[in-house]
Scaffold this motif. Structure first.
Motif, PDB file in Angstrom:
ATOM      1  N   ASP A 161       7.166  29.598  14.804  1.00 49.75           N
ATOM      2  CA  ASP A 161       8.552  30.030  15.076  1.00 49.75           C
ATOM      3  C   ASP A 161       9.449  29.889  13.857  1.00 49.75           C
ATOM      4  OD1 ASP A 161       8.413  27.313  14.972  1.00 49.75           O
ATOM      5  OD2 ASP A 161       9.761  26.953  16.678  1.00 49.75           O
ATOM      6  N   THR A 162       8.894  30.011  12.656  1.00 51.47           N
ATOM      7  CA  THR A 162       9.692  29.870  11.424  1.00 51.47           C
ATOM      8  C   THR A 162       9.909  31.212  10.726  1.00 51.47           C
ATOM      9  OG1 THR A 162       7.654  29.382  10.202  1.00 51.47           O
ATOM     10  CG2 THR A 162       8.874  27.497  11.098  1.00 51.47           C
ATOM     11  N   ASP A 163       9.938  32.306  11.502  1.00 49.14           N
ATOM     12  CA  ASP A 163      10.091  33.641  10.896  1.00 49.14           C
ATOM     13  C   ASP A 163      11.555  33.881  10.505  1.00 49.14           C
ATOM     14  OD1 ASP A 163      11.305  35.317  13.429  1.00 49.14           O
ATOM     15  OD2 ASP A 163       9.958  33.649  14.005  1.00 49.14           O
ATOM     16  N   ASP A 164      11.817  35.022   9.845  1.00 50.61           N
ATOM     17  CA  ASP A 164      13.166  35.343   9.344  1.00 50.61           C
ATOM     18  C   ASP A 164      14.152  35.581  10.483  1.00 50.61           C
ATOM     19  OD1 ASP A 164      12.146  35.105   6.836  1.00 50.61           O
ATOM     20  OD2 ASP A 164      11.818  37.262   6.542  1.00 50.61           O
ATOM     21  N   ASP A 165      13.730  36.222  11.570  1.00 45.78           N
ATOM     22  CA  ASP A 165      14.648  36.474  12.688  1.00 45.78           C
ATOM     23  C   ASP A 165      15.158  35.170  13.287  1.00 45.78           C
ATOM     24  OD1 ASP A 165      14.256  39.162  12.294  1.00 45.78           O
ATOM     25  OD2 ASP A 165      12.704  39.356  13.861  1.00 45.78           O
ATOM     26  N   THR A 166      14.243  34.205  13.446  1.00 47.50           N
ATOM     27  CA  THR A 166      14.660  32.897  13.982  1.00 47.50           C
ATOM     28  C   THR A 166      15.638  32.227  13.033  1.00 47.50           C
ATOM     29  OG1 THR A 166      12.505  32.669  15.059  1.00 47.50           O
ATOM     30  CG2 THR A 166      13.823  30.678  14.835  1.00 47.50           C
ATOM     31  N   LEU A 167      15.400  32.371  11.715  1.00 45.39           N
ATOM     32  CA  LEU A 167      16.309  31.767  10.742  1.00 45.39           C
ATOM     33  C   LEU A 167      17.694  32.409  10.824  1.00 45.39           C
ATOM     34  CD1 LEU A 167      16.717  29.855   8.324  1.00 45.39           C
ATOM     35  CD2 LEU A 167      15.942  31.699   6.836  1.00 45.39           C
ATOM     36  N   ALA A 168      17.755  33.741  10.983  1.00 44.10           N
ATOM     37  CA  ALA A 168      19.054  34.433  11.064  1.00 44.10           C
ATOM     38  C   ALA A 168      19.804  34.029  12.331  1.00 44.10           C
ATOM     39  CB  ALA A 168      18.838  35.940  11.024  1.00 44.10           C
ATOM     40  N   THR A 228      19.537  31.279  14.005  1.00 45.28           N
ATOM     41  CA  THR A 228      19.983  29.882  13.877  1.00 45.28           C
ATOM     42  C   THR A 228      21.232  29.788  12.999  1.00 45.28           C
ATOM     43  OG1 THR A 228      17.671  29.161  14.110  1.00 45.28           O
ATOM     44  CG2 THR A 228      19.241  27.565  13.242  1.00 45.28           C
ATOM     45  N   THR A 258      14.510  25.175   8.275  1.00 50.08           N
ATOM     46  CA  THR A 258      14.257  25.339   6.837  1.00 50.08           C
ATOM     47  C   THR A 258      13.098  24.449   6.379  1.00 50.08           C
ATOM     48  OG1 THR A 258      16.603  25.832   6.509  1.00 50.08           O
ATOM     49  CG2 THR A 258      15.322  25.211   4.569  1.00 50.08           C
ATOM     50  N   ARG A 302       9.823  25.839   7.580  1.00 56.01           N
ATOM     51  CA  ARG A 302       9.392  26.998   6.773  1.00 56.01           C
ATOM     52  C   ARG A 302       8.750  26.514   5.478  1.00 56.01           C
ATOM     53  NH1 ARG A 302      11.547  32.176   7.583  1.00 56.01           N
ATOM     54  NH2 ARG A 302      11.877  32.464   5.354  1.00 56.01           N
ATOM     55  N   GLU A 303       9.367  25.487   4.843  1.00 60.56           N
ATOM     56  CA  GLU A 303       8.793  24.940   3.605  1.00 60.56           C
ATOM     57  C   GLU A 303       7.430  24.288   3.886  1.00 60.56           C
ATOM     58  OE1 GLU A 303      11.708  22.237   2.252  1.00 60.56           O
ATOM     59  OE2 GLU A 303      13.113  23.797   1.552  1.00 60.56           O
TER      60      GLU A 303
END
Length: 834
Positions: A219-226, A228, A647, A650-651
């Motif tokens: 669940d660390t994709d770009d959509d989830t990051l946006a 959040t 974040t 993701r790292e």
């Protein structure tokens, strides 16, 4: 393995302490007569290392280690192996039941450069270096690690004892292959294959673990990051809106609190005034003081009357007689009567005692007379006995007299011989004497008994007389003291009167004390009544002071009841007035709460619009402004924390993907290496190459030893000889004669020592070889060839060469010789040569 020094004591034929120093013996021979103990030295080397000897038949034969009648055997070997120096030692003991067991065993790594000559200085085991094994059970693995060879291979390649010289030549291919694997350390490739397989498995396990972790980070994709990040912005906007709306809620809260405080204050005053009431025992407290004072006055009058009566009785008792003197006088009368009675009794007793004493004295005198008569009868019996003896002796002489013959006593002529009595009178006289002795003894015993009785009665009579005299004197004294006494009856009457007055006085004293106690209680009751009235006034003052801010009326300090009535009437009027005011105050509180709830609902609507949870807002026990502000701040912190965690995850996912690539690469490499080594092709090739070199070297030596007759070859691990004297016939080595077998075995042993030693990379490098067999079977030419071969091998200087022989031609060509000799007690070793 290269031996440096061997110490023996009590070992087989070496009963006494013996040392064999191999330090600089690169080429040596053990020489001596058959049975002297040459092979025993090689046995001791094997026993020190492995705890057994080939010709003993295993560890059960350790009883062979003990010298005859010895109870302990000690063996110590110092040796070098693979650049290190070691000392191995074993001690064998026989216990009280005759069982032989290894008592101690140990292997130590000596310090670098250790001088074996120091062993003669009595060093302790702690000075010999690092302990690698300390028990027999630990020795096997430690020795194999140090030497590089197990026992069976050691006796096939290093120390070749009698009976096993041809073991390597006749060994099965698998056993021979195992020896070569140990010598060349080819097992390293198997260990590398196992290590590679383990690494491949570990890489696969790590790869699986990384995949599992990555599955948890999906669940660390770009959509989830946006999404959040947008939530963080929304929560920050909510916090600003809540901050702007909170001041209005705070003002509503203050208004609500003020209205509620006013209503609460009014309710408190109503409750305070409504609680005012006079004490239930007010009437009793007011009349208690007068009642207590009347009782106190009555008790004081009773005390005065009781004290007056007590004083009157005290005077009457003082006028009566002296009670102590009267008691003494009555005691004197009693003592006088008692003493008079005792004196009368004693007088009667004295008369009886005197009579008894007189009777005893008469009996004593009669006994004494009887004793005198018995003594006289005894003396007469004694004289009669003497006369009877004389008459008996005279009668005995008559048998020797003749009429007219001389008398043998007086030498006068005997006119006539008197007749000889018919019987002797001595026996009758002796019996009469015994009877007289018994009668005299009885009479003396009666005299002694009656004398003791008479003396006892006399002493009793003397004591009674003395007591009678003292009683007579005491009676005379008492009669003088009682001369003016009115008599015991009058004295008793006076004493009874005094006792009656004393009892009455005691009763009067008791009455005084009771009256005084009643007075004290009455006085205490007055004090208690006064304390109660004072406490009642203090209670009134306390209640009135508590109402002071409400303006209570003044009180009459002389009448407690009137004061309470006035205060209670005033309080009831004040309660009625305040209950009328409370209706308006309660309406104000409801209006304030409604305004506050409206302000709080507006802020809650902001939370709802932002998609955040708002805290519950109630009327009591909460601070809505604070709770709503905190909830907004918490929403911001949670959104920001979610963003930080996303974040970080993701790292972490990026790092795990990098690790996965590395583990995948390591696993492929390890799996490929394990696959290449699993087929054992490389190891088989190395073994074949080593066996080719060994057979090539042994064949050249055998050709020289056999004067060109034989070559040695191998086929599928089996050894054969090619007989050039029989048209190149190929024969199995088991068809060789004894001498030929010795030549082939010696060729293999020398080839092992020379060729494979250079190929070995482990501690099993063949740094020495000791041969104990077969030289006596060789002809002169072959023996010369063997000697030359051994000399050349020893001359290279990279290994020790030793032989056990009783062949003089071979022994003379060896530069260092250890001569072994044996006498009736022990074997001895002496070094000769260089």
């Amino acid at each position: 393995m290269r031996p440096l020094r061997l110490d023996l004591a009590g070992f087989t034929v070496f009963r006494e302490e013996t040392t064999v120093d191999f330090t600089d013996a690169d080429f040596f021979a053990l020489v001596g007569p058959t049975g002297s103990g040459k092979s025993t030295i090689l046995d001791a080397i094997c026993f020190a290392l492995y705890g057994t000897v080939p010709r003993w038949g295993g560890t059960r034969g350790i009883s062979n280690a003990l010298a005859p009648s010895a109870n302990e055997a000690r063996v110590r070997l110092v040796f070098d192996a693979a650049g290190s120096r070691y000392v191995a030692s074993r001690v064998v003991r026989r216990d009280g039941r005759g069982n032989v067991k290894t008592g101690n065993a140990g292997l130590q790594r000596m310090p670098p450069g250790f001088d074996v000559g120091k062993l003669d200085t009595g060093m302790s085991p702690d000075d010999l270096g690092e302990v690698l094994a300390g028990t027999p059970a630990e020795m096997t693995a430690a020795v194999e690690q140090a030497v590089g060879l197990p026992y069976d291979q050691f006796t096939s390649c290093v120390v070749l004892p009698q009976g096993q010289f041809a073991d390597f030549l006749h060994a099965r291919p698998a056993a021979r292959q195992e020896i070569l694997v140990n010598l060349l350390d080819l097992g390293v490739y198997d260990r590398v294959q196992k290590a590679a397989s383990a690494r491949a498995s570990a890489a696969e396990a790590r790869l699986t673990a990384v995949d599992q972790l990555l599955d948890g980070l999906a669940d660390t994709d770009d959509d989830t990051l946006a999404a959040t990040g947008q939530r963080v912005t929304g929560m920050r906007r909510l916090a600003g809106e809540v901050e702007a709306a909170v001041p209005g809620l705070v003002d509503a809260e203050r208004a609500t609190a003020g209205a509620a405080d006013a209503l609460a204050a009014l309710d408190a005053e109503i409750a305070h005034l409504d609680a005012v009431a006079a004490p239930a025992d007010l009437g009793t407290v007011a009349g208690a003081v007068a009642t207590a004072r009347a009782a106190a006055d009555e008790a004081a009058a009773a005390v005065a009357a009781a004290e007056e009566r007590e004083e009157k009785l005290r005077g009457e008792l003082a006028a009566a007689g002296d009670e102590a003197a009267l008691s003494l006088l009555l005691t004197a009368h009693t003592d006088r009567d008692r003493l008079a009675a005792e004196a009368a009794t004693l007088t009667a007793g004295l008369a009886g005692a005197q009579t008894e004493h007189d009777t005893a004295a008469a009996a004593l005198e009669a006994a004494r007379a009887t004793a005198r008569r018995a003594t006289a009868d005894l003396e007469a019996a004694r004289l009669a006995y003497q006369e009877a003896q004389t008459a008996d002796r005279a009668a005995a002489l008559r048998t020797h007299l003749t009429a007219g013959g001389p008398c043998p006593v007086c030498e006068q002529p005997v006119p006539a011989v008197p007749p000889v009595p018919a019987a002797s009178a001595v026996a009758a006289a002796e019996a009469a004497g015994h009877a007289a002795r018994k009668a005299a003894d009885r009479a003396e015993k009666v005299v002694a008994e009656r004398d003791r009785t008479a003396r006892d009665l006399e002493r009793t009579l003397d004591r009674a007389r003395a007591r009678h005299e003292r009683l007579t004197a005491d009676l005379a004294d008492l009669d003088g003291r009682l001369a003016d006494s009115p008599g015991p009856d009058a004295v008793r009457r006076e004493l009874d009167a005094v006792a009656a007055l004393r009892a009455t006085l005691e009763e009067a004293g008791t009455a005084v004390r009771a009256a005084r106690e009643t007075g004290r209680r009455a006085t205490a009751a007055v004090v208690a009544a006064q304390d109660r009235i004072r406490s009642a006034w203090r209670a009134f003052d306390q209640v009135r002071d508590g109402l002071a801010r409400l303006g209570p009326p003044a009180a009459d300090r002389d009448d407690l009841t009137a004061a309470w009535d006035g205060l209670c009437s005033w309080a009831a009027g004040e309660v009625d007035r305040r209950r009328a005011d409370r209706v308006a105050a309660a309406g104000a509180v409801d209006a304030a709460y409604a305004a506050r709830d409206g302000a709080a609902a507006g802020i809650v609507a902001l939370f709802t619009a932002a998609g955040a949870d708002a805290p519950p807002v109630g009327r009591t026990g909460t601070d809505p402004a604070r709770d709503l502000t905190r909830a907004a701040a918490v929403a911001v912190e949670r959104a920001e924390a979610d963003l930080r965690r996303l974040t970080e995850r993701r790292e972490q996912a990026a790092e795990l993907r990098g690790q996965r690539s590395g583990h995948e690469r390591d696993g492929r490499v390890a799996k490929a290496l394990a696959g290449h080594l699993r087929a054992n092709n490389f190891e088989r090739w190395l073994l074949a190459e080593a066996l080719d070199q060994l057979v090539d070297g042994a064949s050249g030596i055998l050709r020289e030893l056999s004067s060109g007759q034989y070559d040695l070859v191998h086929d599928k691990g089996e050894f054969y000889v090619v007989d050039h004297h029989d048209a190149g016939l190929r024969r199995a080595v088991r068809t060789l004669s004894g001498g030929e077998t010795f030549q082939a075995s010696l060729a293999l042993a020398l080839a092992l020592s020379e060729r494979l030693a250079g190929m070995s990379a482990t501690a099993a490098s063949l740094e020495s070889i000791v041969l104990d067999e077969g030289f006596g079977t060789l002809d002169a030419a072959t023996l010369d060839t063997v000697a030359a071969t051994l000399e050349n091998l020893a001359a290279r200087g990279d290994r020790m060469v030793g032989v056990v022989t009783h062949v003089p031609a071979l022994a003379e060509r060896v530069p260092v010789r250890f001569e072994v000799r044996k006498d009736a007690r022990t074997a001895r070793v002496e070094r000769t040569g260089l």
